[in-house]
Design an enzyme around this catalytic site. Structure first.
Site, PDB file in Angstrom:
ATOM      1  N   GLU A 123      57.935   8.114  -1.425  1.00  0.00           N
ATOM      2  CA  GLU A 123      57.280   9.136  -0.430  1.00  0.00           C
ATOM      3  C   GLU A 123      57.130  10.208  -0.588  1.00  0.00           C
ATOM      4  OE1 GLU A 123      58.996   8.524   3.575  1.00  0.00           O
ATOM      5  OE2 GLU A 123      59.125   6.285   3.468  1.00  0.00           O
ATOM      6  N   HIS A 244      54.547  15.857  10.789  1.00  0.00           N
ATOM      7  CA  HIS A 244      54.255  14.578   9.974  1.00  0.00           C
ATOM      8  C   HIS A 244      52.643  14.694   9.662  1.00  0.00           C
ATOM      9  CE1 HIS A 244      53.609  10.825   8.089  1.00  0.00           C
ATOM     10  NE2 HIS A 244      54.845  10.587   8.194  1.00  0.00           N
ATOM     11  N   ARG A 293      55.993  16.846   2.478  1.00  0.00           N
ATOM     12  CA  ARG A 293      55.543  16.601   3.616  1.00  0.00           C
ATOM     13  C   ARG A 293      54.781  17.921   4.268  1.00  0.00           C
ATOM     14  NH1 ARG A 293      59.139  13.190   7.363  1.00  0.00           N
ATOM     15  NH2 ARG A 293      58.351  11.692   5.958  1.00  0.00           N
ATOM     16  N   HIS A 352      57.434  15.786  14.290  1.00  0.00           N
ATOM     17  CA  HIS A 352      58.068  14.506  13.838  1.00  0.00           C
ATOM     18  C   HIS A 352      59.392  14.643  13.854  1.00  0.00           C
ATOM     19  CE1 HIS A 352      58.323  10.854  11.612  1.00  0.00           C
ATOM     20  NE2 HIS A 352      59.141  11.338  10.721  1.00  0.00           N
ATOM     21  N   ARG A 387      63.015  18.635   5.818  1.00  0.00           N
ATOM     22  CA  ARG A 387      63.450  17.294   5.387  1.00  0.00           C
ATOM     23  C   ARG A 387      62.673  16.769   4.003  1.00  0.00           C
ATOM     24  NH1 ARG A 387      63.413  12.083   7.099  1.00  0.00           N
ATOM     25  NH2 ARG A 387      61.822  12.955   8.752  1.00  0.00           N
TER      26      ARG A 387
HETATM   27  C1  SIN Z   1      57.200   7.998   7.093  1.00  0.00           C
HETATM   28  O1  SIN Z   1      57.498   6.763   7.278  1.00  0.00           O
HETATM   29  O2  SIN Z   1      56.206   8.469   6.904  1.00  0.00           O
HETATM   30  C2  SIN Z   1      58.481   8.891   7.828  1.00  0.00           C
HETATM   31  C3  SIN Z   1      59.611   8.785   7.083  1.00  0.00           C
HETATM   32  C4  SIN Z   1      60.592  10.027   7.464  1.00  0.00           C
HETATM   33  O3  SIN Z   1      60.258  10.691   8.443  1.00  0.00           O
HETATM   34  O4  SIN Z   1      61.356  10.127   6.680  1.00  0.00           O
END
Ligand code: SIN
Length: 537
Positions: A123, A244, A293, A352, A387
């Protein structure tokens, strides 16, 4: 400072009260039982209704071949943009793998690769595939299922559902020794009671409902953080609200919880496109669509603003076996008329995750003795200004275990709560909920400025004058949202720079002099104070 509520009509007791039934609360409860302590687990709705079950992406831990806690630490520190506490990050990444193994021993089943090994994906912000997932994109639901099964099997854990905590109770020496809470239909006619304990653990999750559009469920009104503030606990890093980048865009008029499109979809090859169908992330960051992010959310916001369009696009048509890998996302796209195998997905940022919260030490204890905080409600310092993806479930696992261990090692005697004296009481009219959320999204959202924040603060001050004398869940929740919105805006105004998920249009640069944490407290008369603290690097 307290919320206005009826006098408690009933009392219950346990060694430890855990408030919240997500990964943080359930882990703390199970570990407290392992130390032979009796536990009262209090949850606001049904026991399986918190944020955890909505987590899609997974749990980050250095478990893959060649990966190390040091590499995980590096990615966490980069995402945290200079505000992570190094000790907290070290705890997270070094104790993380063992905490995940313990979760597996408790029954959680993670997806496997063809080799039979646990499948790991990537991610935003991670330089390696280190995210465990379950049921494709239903990781939180599986973690929740496994932990709940263990809780249900343990007769030493009493569960009270539909219970909203109101305020902390303190003994004569200032130690938290219980809480007041409202349980629908319980005890006296008002349902307000008190629960006494030798330690209280807040694990009430996020506060996404401060904003109009969020990935958080409707129960995420930050009740525990607001309770801690009123009990005199310090909060930190609350200006760092993570947006997010990819939430399914349906219509600007949609409010409340919105469907998440996990970063893991980009981890499996999906690409962001602008309104002209062009890729844009590669020009912004070396990790392109998998940049941290905050960077992706900001660029999406910039592209939307420049083109005057309400969303960007996510092209997931190249993702292998989309339906098998992301069944939840597939279902939510299809129910909104989009087939992600063939069509582009409209996406926009939404609130988020709160990277800050109640300031705690490495054992999860707040600045008020006897009051512990775990998970999203806490500020351990592990997240800094932003985070890292999939570090949140991990934080609940790691710090939940540490908290229980600490409580067991320093078990206080149960003491009697003292009266409130002349402490001020407040209750705000539930009708302000939507105006508050709109004001926060408008003025304290992805991008802020002194002007927008001052306007938001003025609106909050005005909304805060609409009192009610009718206690009830809606009024307690909205009062909590009001405390938290005020804390967020005050800190966001104070921080005159852009860093991590705090983005000021009037201070676009990160400034070394702001490499410090803003700590806020609420006094018993309702006045706020802030101080600064250097971050341990
Ligand atoms: C996601 O699945 O994109 C969210 C995961 C997260 O907030 O750590």
């Amino acid at each position: 400072m307290k919320l206005f509520a009826g006098a408690p009509g009933w009392t219950t007791q346990a060694d430890v009260i855990v408030i919240g039934s997500g990964v943080a609360g359930l882990t703390t409860a199970l570990n407290a039982r392992a130390a032979n302590l009796s536990v009262l687990l209090v949850t606001k709705a049904l026991i399986d209704e918190g944020s955890t079950k909505w987590a899609q992406g997974g749990i980050a831990a250095a478990l893959g071949p060649g990966d190390t806690p040091e590499e995980h630490r590096e990615d966490t520190l980069i995402a945290g943009a200079g505000l992570c506490d190094i000790d907290a990050v070290n705890v997270l990444v070094t104790e993380g793998p063992e905490a995940v193994r313990k979760l597996i021993a408790r029954g959680a089943v993670f997806d496997k690769a063809e080799s039979g090994e646990i499948a790991l994906t990537r991610e935003g912000g991670h330089h390696r595939n280190r995210i465990l997932h379950a049921g494709g994109d239903a990781t939180g639901a599986e973690v929740s299922r496994a932990l709940l099964a263990a809780v249900h099997n343990d007769s030493g854990i009493e569960v009270i559902e539909h219970a909203l905590v109101i305020d902390a109770l303190k003994s004569v020496d200032g130690r938290v020794c219980g809480v007041t809470l409202h349980v629908i239909g319980a005890g006296s006619s008002t349902g307000v009671g008190r629960a006494l304990a030798r330690a209280v653990v807040i694990a009430t999750g996020g506060l996404g409902q401060v904003y109009s559009q969020t990935t958080n469920p409707s129960v995420s009104t930050g009740d525990g953080v607001a309770l801690a503030l009123r009990a005199g606990a310090a909060v930190a890093d609350v200006e760092f609200i993570q947006f997010h980048p990819t939430v399914l865009w349906r219509d600007t008029a949609q409010a409340g919880q919105q469907p998440l499109i996990s970063e893991a979809v980009r981890g499996e090859g999906a690409i962001l496109l602008n309104h002209r169908g062009e890729k844009f992330m590669a020009a912004v960051h070396p990790q392109a669509d998998l940049a941290p992010r905050d960077i992706v959310a900001k660029e999406i916001f910039n592209q939307m603003r420049e083109a005057h369009v309400p969303h960007m696009w996510l092209d997931a048509t190249s993702v292998k076996d989309f339906v098998g890998r992301f069944p939840t996302i597939y279902a939510s796209c299809m129910s909104n008329g989009i087939d992600p195998k063939k069509q582009l997905i409209p996406v926009a940022p939404a609130s988020h995750y709160a990277s800050g919260g109640v300031l705690v030490d490495l054992n999860g204890e707040s600045s008020v003795p006897g009051l512990y905080v775990c998970g999203e409600s806490a500020c351990t310092g592990a997240h800094g200004a932003n985070r890292l993806a999939s570090n949140s479930l991990l934080e609940g696992l790691v710090f939940g275990a540490r908290i229980s261990e600490n409580i067991a090692a320093h078990l206080a005697e149960q003491s009697e709560p003292v009266g409130d004296g002349d402490e001020a009481r407040i209750l705000i009219d539930p009708s302000i909920r939507i105006p508050l959320q709109l004001a926060m999204s408008e003025g304290a959202g992805v991008m802020r400025s002194e002007k927008s924040l001052r306007a938001t603060l003025a609106t909050l001050e005005q909304l805060g004058t609409r009192h009610t004398e009718k206690p009830g869940v809606d009024a307690w929740e909205v009062s909590n949202l009001h405390f938290l919105a005020t804390a967020i805006v005050r800190s966001a105004l104070e921080r005159q720079e852009s860093r991590g998920s705090h983005w000021r249009s009037d201070f676009l640069e990160t400034n070394q002099i702001w490499q410090k944490r803003i700590i806020q407290k609420l006094d018993i008369d309702g006045s706020w104070s802030s101080t600064f603290e250097a971050v341990k690097q």
